[in-house]
Write a protein that holds these residues in place. Structure first.
Motif, PDB file in Angstrom:
ATOM      1  N   ASP A  19       0.800  -1.232   0.000  1.00  0.00           N
ATOM      2  CA  ASP A  19       0.000   0.000   0.000  1.00  0.00           C
ATOM      3  C   ASP A  19       0.832   1.281   0.000  1.00  0.00           C
ATOM      4  O   ASP A  19       0.529   2.226  -0.728  1.00  0.00           O
ATOM      5  CB  ASP A  19      -0.974   0.004   1.189  1.00  0.00           C
ATOM      6  CG  ASP A  19      -2.114  -0.992   0.977  1.00  0.00           C
ATOM      7  OD1 ASP A  19      -2.349  -1.387  -0.197  1.00  0.00           O
ATOM      8  OD2 ASP A  19      -2.763  -1.371   1.960  1.00  0.00           O
ATOM      9  N   ASP A  20       1.901   1.335   0.838  1.00  0.00           N
ATOM     10  CA  ASP A  20       2.669   2.579   0.920  1.00  0.00           C
ATOM     11  C   ASP A  20       3.366   2.891  -0.415  1.00  0.00           C
ATOM     12  O   ASP A  20       3.429   4.050  -0.833  1.00  0.00           O
ATOM     13  CB  ASP A  20       3.664   2.541   2.087  1.00  0.00           C
ATOM     14  CG  ASP A  20       4.641   1.371   2.013  1.00  0.00           C
ATOM     15  OD1 ASP A  20       4.401   0.436   1.220  1.00  0.00           O
ATOM     16  OD2 ASP A  20       5.644   1.397   2.761  1.00  0.00           O
ATOM     17  N   GLN A  21       3.846   1.849  -1.104  1.00  0.00           N
ATOM     18  CA  GLN A  21       4.498   2.050  -2.407  1.00  0.00           C
ATOM     19  C   GLN A  21       3.459   2.424  -3.467  1.00  0.00           C
ATOM     20  O   GLN A  21       3.684   3.316  -4.289  1.00  0.00           O
ATOM     21  CB  GLN A  21       5.248   0.782  -2.832  1.00  0.00           C
ATOM     22  CG  GLN A  21       6.432   0.453  -1.941  1.00  0.00           C
ATOM     23  CD  GLN A  21       7.054  -0.890  -2.271  1.00  0.00           C
ATOM     24  OE1 GLN A  21       6.834  -1.440  -3.348  1.00  0.00           O
ATOM     25  NE2 GLN A  21       7.838  -1.412  -1.336  1.00  0.00           N
ATOM     26  N   LYS A  22       2.319   1.731  -3.432  1.00  0.00           N
ATOM     27  CA  LYS A  22       1.247   2.000  -4.395  1.00  0.00           C
ATOM     28  C   LYS A  22       0.787   3.453  -4.280  1.00  0.00           C
ATOM     29  O   LYS A  22       0.612   4.148  -5.276  1.00  0.00           O
ATOM     30  CB  LYS A  22       0.080   1.034  -4.156  1.00  0.00           C
ATOM     31  CG  LYS A  22      -1.056   1.209  -5.124  1.00  0.00           C
ATOM     32  CD  LYS A  22      -2.190   0.196  -5.004  1.00  0.00           C
ATOM     33  CE  LYS A  22      -2.372  -0.427  -3.667  1.00  0.00           C
ATOM     34  NZ  LYS A  22      -3.512  -1.349  -3.582  1.00  0.00           N
ATOM     35  N   GLU A  23       0.619   3.916  -3.033  1.00  0.00           N
ATOM     36  CA  GLU A  23       0.148   5.273  -2.775  1.00  0.00           C
ATOM     37  C   GLU A  23       1.088   6.312  -3.414  1.00  0.00           C
ATOM     38  O   GLU A  23       0.643   7.222  -4.114  1.00  0.00           O
ATOM     39  CB  GLU A  23       0.073   5.486  -1.251  1.00  0.00           C
ATOM     40  CG  GLU A  23      -0.426   6.849  -0.840  1.00  0.00           C
ATOM     41  CD  GLU A  23      -0.412   7.035   0.681  1.00  0.00           C
ATOM     42  OE1 GLU A  23      -1.349   7.685   1.174  1.00  0.00           O
ATOM     43  OE2 GLU A  23       0.526   6.538   1.355  1.00  0.00           O
TER      44      GLU A  23
END
Length: 193
Positions: free
Chosen positions: A139-143
């Protein structure tokens, strides 16, 4: 009827073994087909190669007895040439550019609908594949990746919106790209047209 022998008669004669008939057909349509190819590839050598490949395909099809376009020889040959032009651009990983250039570009003037449609289908497929791949990221990378690429935000803006330092945002972007490459390799996905 004109004194000129019809294309369909020449095709029939060639299939029956008259090699001269093909020569007449090539000479008759040489200029139109060459001009068409050149208008797309803008390179004399490539034009010559595609022209030759076109007639190699024509000869193979006629010899196999698969030709059935009575009276429509030229459009049929043009379609073969058109498909070979698309293959040429695919092989060289560069579909002609239609947008975003201040330079004069023959493609934007000619505007080949079939090529545009094909290019759009390929682009849509790549966009769709990419969205699925991005979903596999943490999630943090996708964001960070979505904010940077799809929302066109600067790393400063990303940092402010996520509450992390610019370096952390940069790191997440870097890992997102590394992980995307791994996912692409793992699934053997080709993201070029």
């Amino acid at each position: 009827m004109s004194s000129q022998i019809e294309d369909s008669v020449l095709v029939r004669d060639y299939i029956s073994g008259d090699e001269k008939a093909l020569e007449v057909l090539i000479n008759r349509h040489n200029q139109r087909i060459s001009s068409f190819i050149y208008s797309k590839v803008l390179d004399r050598d490539v034009t010559e190669d595609i022209f030759q490949d076109t007639f190699i395909k024509v000869i193979k099809t006629l010899k196999k007895g698969s030709y059935s376009e009575e009276g429509k020889f030229l459009p049929w040959v043009m379609r073969i040439a058109h498909n070979l032009i698309i293959d040429h651009f695919r092989k060289n990983k560069r579909m002609p550019m239609f947008e975003g250039s201040d330079d004069f570009n023959i493609f934007s003037v000619i505007g080949d609908d079939k090529l545009n449609a094909e290019k759009q289908i390929i682009k849509d497929q790549i966009t769709s594949d990419l969205k699925h791949l991005i979903e596999e990221l943490p999630d943090d990378q996708k964001e960070v990746l979505v904010m940077r690429i799809y929302k066109d935000m600067s790393f400063k803006e990303i940092s402010e919106n996520t509450g992390v330092s610019i370096n952390t945002a940069l790191g997440r972007m870097r890992y997102a790209l590394i992980n995307l490459r791994k996912i692409i390799d793992k699934h053997n996905i080709v993201l070029t047209n």
